[in-house]
Design an enzyme around this catalytic site. Structure first.
Site: not given
Length: 398
Positions: A143, A85, A368
């Site tokens: 996840e 994902d 991220h």
């Protein structure tokens, strides 16, 4: 894993490397968020069919996929896992393989995890059964977002009959070529909470007629910061963070409502319970002291990642054998979370970091981050490490 098999695996993965890069970049261009990976899952199933894998289960616990190969010699069943994902981030890398989906990006390396595991799949298909036992590859969705994709896959039988499991996370803070993990607690358990403070709003010039939710919230934020410093043993590691404080709309109005949002990171389940209880106590008592009411919504997320001691040692030995003694080392504790923890609660295994950072390639941004990228050569190392760990376990338990 003897020297001959190691060399064969290295040659096979070197040959497969252009395909792994192609697969990773395709996935990077077409990311999907957690629990929405329909196209990604279908694409993985198509690639497994291209490889020739005859044993593929789709829709395992959602969009999960389980592929399996059984060797000609008896032996254990070893599982290897990759996640698939992406994240709700607008990409800013400027790469020619950048995301084509507005506001969605593979900013954590899951595209490369999947591409690397497809390389492992091609390797085992090429062996035509010339190995011991069974290899089960888990392509896992979701996840990044609790409750995660691991538990539904486990409930759908993904671990049935499995003797050990290994997973790799490509990690940009480590330089490409470096491998790190640790026995026992490795990555943190991650919980989240929301606290609504209900007071009595009113005129900013007449505070005596109000119960100020902002003042209560400010006091509670300060009080919550004492949990780790004054309630948790100095020999333990924990984090309590308030990341959001929402209240008020005007300078001359005293707010009657305040909302706090925070996260808790722990490596021990007892400490996790202690912190949750203390947050509840402080929410009640501090808010009451200011004439307000505190309403706590505490949500448990992933538990800590607890690596099996023997399997962590196996991973580091295997990394040293494959990449050199200086390439393998002990990781620090990582306060990020991972739902690989659920697999490790049930069977022995190890989660390990493989370095993917490289300043020369611009792979220097943290996970991220909208400019996150990796040194793609790390995919070959990750795939080789997973194969090496699986074969080492099979050799020792055949």
């Amino acid at each position: 894993m003897d020297n001959q098999r190691r060399l064969e695996a290295e040659r096979t993965l070197e040959r497969l490397m252009p395909r792994m890069v192609e697969h990773r970049r395709h996935l990077h261009r077409h990311p999907e968020l957690s629990f929405q990976e329909a196209r990604t899952s279908s694409w993985i199933a198509e690639r497994l069919a291209d490889i020739g894998c005859g044993s593929v289960r789709t829709a395992v616990g959602g969009f999960g996929i389980v592929a399996e190969w059984t060797g000609l010699e008896p032996g254990p069943t070893v599982a290897l896992r990759a996640d698939m994902d992406a994240l709700p981030i607008e990409e800013e890398t400027g790469a020619d393989y950048a995301s084509t989906v507005p506001g969605v990006m593979h900013a954590c390396g899951h595209d490369a995890h999947t591409a690397g595991l497809l390389g492992v799949a091609a390797y085992y298909e090429s062996l035509q059964g010339a190995f011991k036992g069974t290899r089960r590859l888990l392509f896992q969705p979701a996840e990044e977002l609790t409750p995660g994709g691991a538990k539904p896959m486990i409930e759908a039988g993904a671990l049935s009959g499995v003797d050990a499991i290994y997973g790799v996370h490509l990690w940009s803070p480590l330089p490409a070529g470096r491998v790190e993990t640790r026995a026992g607690a490795f990555m943190a358990g991650v919980d989240e909470f929301t606290i609504d403070i209900v007071g009595r709003g009113g005129h900013g010039g007449m505070p005596q007629h109000t119960a100020d939710a902002i003042v209560a919230g400010a006091a509670l934020v300060t009080a919550l910061q004492t949990i780790v410093s004054r309630n948790v043993s100095p020999l333990e590691t924990a984090v309590v963070t308030i990341g959001s404080f929402q209240a008020g709309e005007a300078s001359n109005i005293i707010a009657g409502h305040c909302r706090l949002k925070g996260t808790v990171r722990t490596f021990d389940l007892g400490v996790r319970d202690q912190i949750r209880a203390r947050i509840r106590e402080l929410t009640r008592s501090v808010c009451a002291g200011y004439g307000t009411e505190g309403r706590l919504d505490y949500r448990e997320g992933y538990p800590p990642v607890i690596n099996d001691e023997a399997e962590a040692a196996r991973c580091l030995r295997t990394a040293a054998m494959l990449f050199g003694e200086d390439a393998a080392g002990l990781s620090e504790l990582i306060t990020a979370g991972e739902d690989f923890a659920y697999y490790l609660e049930r069977i022995p295994g190890c989660f390990v970091f493989v370095g993917a950072g490289n300043p020369e390639l611009g792979a220097v941004y943290p996970h991220h981050h909208p400019r996150f990228d990796i040194d793609e050569s790390s995919m070959k190392q990750a795939a080789l490490l997973l194969i090496g760990c699986a074969e080492s376990f099979a050799d020792a338990n055949g």
